[in-house]
Write an enzyme that holds these catalytic residues in place. Structure first.
Site, PDB file in Angstrom:
ATOM      1  N   ILE A 186       0.845  -1.192   0.000  1.00  0.00           N
ATOM      2  CA  ILE A 186       0.000   0.000   0.000  1.00  0.00           C
ATOM      3  C   ILE A 186       0.881   1.243   0.000  1.00  0.00           C
ATOM      4  O   ILE A 186       2.018   1.207   0.482  1.00  0.00           O
ATOM      5  CB  ILE A 186      -0.973   0.007   1.212  1.00  0.00           C
ATOM      6  CG1 ILE A 186      -2.068   1.059   1.042  1.00  0.00           C
ATOM      7  CG2 ILE A 186      -0.208   0.166   2.526  1.00  0.00           C
ATOM      8  CD1 ILE A 186      -3.223   0.892   2.033  1.00  0.00           C
ATOM      9  N   CYS A 187       0.345   2.331  -0.557  1.00  0.00           N
ATOM     10  CA  CYS A 187       1.024   3.634  -0.532  1.00  0.00           C
ATOM     11  C   CYS A 187      -0.051   4.694  -0.302  1.00  0.00           C
ATOM     12  O   CYS A 187      -1.096   4.401   0.278  1.00  0.00           O
ATOM     13  CB  CYS A 187       1.810   3.867  -1.816  1.00  0.00           C
ATOM     14  SG  CYS A 187       0.785   4.025  -3.298  1.00  0.00           S
ATOM     15  N   ARG A 188       0.175   5.902  -0.773  1.00  0.00           N
ATOM     16  CA  ARG A 188      -0.813   6.965  -0.581  1.00  0.00           C
ATOM     17  C   ARG A 188      -1.991   6.822  -1.537  1.00  0.00           C
ATOM     18  O   ARG A 188      -3.138   6.886  -1.134  1.00  0.00           O
ATOM     19  CB  ARG A 188      -0.159   8.343  -0.759  1.00  0.00           C
ATOM     20  CG  ARG A 188      -1.099   9.505  -0.439  1.00  0.00           C
ATOM     21  CD  ARG A 188      -0.447  10.851  -0.666  1.00  0.00           C
ATOM     22  NE  ARG A 188      -0.267  11.146  -2.083  1.00  0.00           N
ATOM     23  CZ  ARG A 188      -1.217  11.588  -2.903  1.00  0.00           C
ATOM     24  NH1 ARG A 188      -2.425  11.799  -2.450  1.00  0.00           N
ATOM     25  NH2 ARG A 188      -0.957  11.820  -4.174  1.00  0.00           N
ATOM     26  N   MET A 201      -3.816   4.708   0.839  1.00  0.00           N
ATOM     27  CA  MET A 201      -4.269   5.268   2.110  1.00  0.00           C
ATOM     28  C   MET A 201      -5.383   6.296   1.911  1.00  0.00           C
ATOM     29  O   MET A 201      -6.221   6.472   2.812  1.00  0.00           O
ATOM     30  CB  MET A 201      -3.095   5.896   2.864  1.00  0.00           C
ATOM     31  CG  MET A 201      -2.100   4.887   3.406  1.00  0.00           C
ATOM     32  SD  MET A 201      -2.820   3.695   4.585  1.00  0.00           S
ATOM     33  CE  MET A 201      -3.238   4.766   5.954  1.00  0.00           C
TER      34      MET A 201
END
Length: 124
Positions: free
Chosen positions: A88-90, A117
């Site tokens: 996962i990232c932004r 996110m």
């Protein structure tokens, strides 16, 4: 006739070789944050948060391991290559890049969290 048989044999071996090489790479599966939340509630998973340290420290999913894409060395990861790994990232861009790096390094079950996110926080 021998040349034709030899040619057919070589072509067959090349086909098998190509199949083995391509089948060793696992697929990258896109999942949404609701699916991730369900996984987190029902089992222990490996979740890599590939945002920068400052982003991670500003808020992250409990149990996520920070492994910033900018310094990610997949060869140094100590996770089994045949077990699920979630990324996962932004927003989903860096996690897709990290997932590709994991795939290239031989990880076979990779889940890229779509929307990152941003999506996670919108669903809380």
């Amino acid at each position: 006739m021998k040349k034709i048989s030899l040619f057919v044999g070589v072509v067959a071996l090349m086909g098998i070789f190509i199949f083995v090489i391509t089948s060793e790479k696992g697929d990258i599966v896109k999942i949404d944050t609701k699916t991730l939340q369900n996984k987190l509630e029902n089992e222990e998973i490996t979740l890599l948060d590939v945002r920068e340290v400052s982003e991670y420290e500003g808020g992250h999913i409990a149990g996520a391991v920070n492994a910033p894409l900018s310094s990610l060395d997949v060869a140094q990861l100590s996770y089994p290559k045949d077990e699920p790994i979630y990324v996962i990232c932004r927003s989903g861009n860096r996690s897709a890049q990290a997932a590709t790096q994991l795939q290239d390094a031989g990880y076979t079950e990779i889940y890229d969290v779509s929307g990152g996110m941003i999506s996670w926080e919108a669903n809380e």
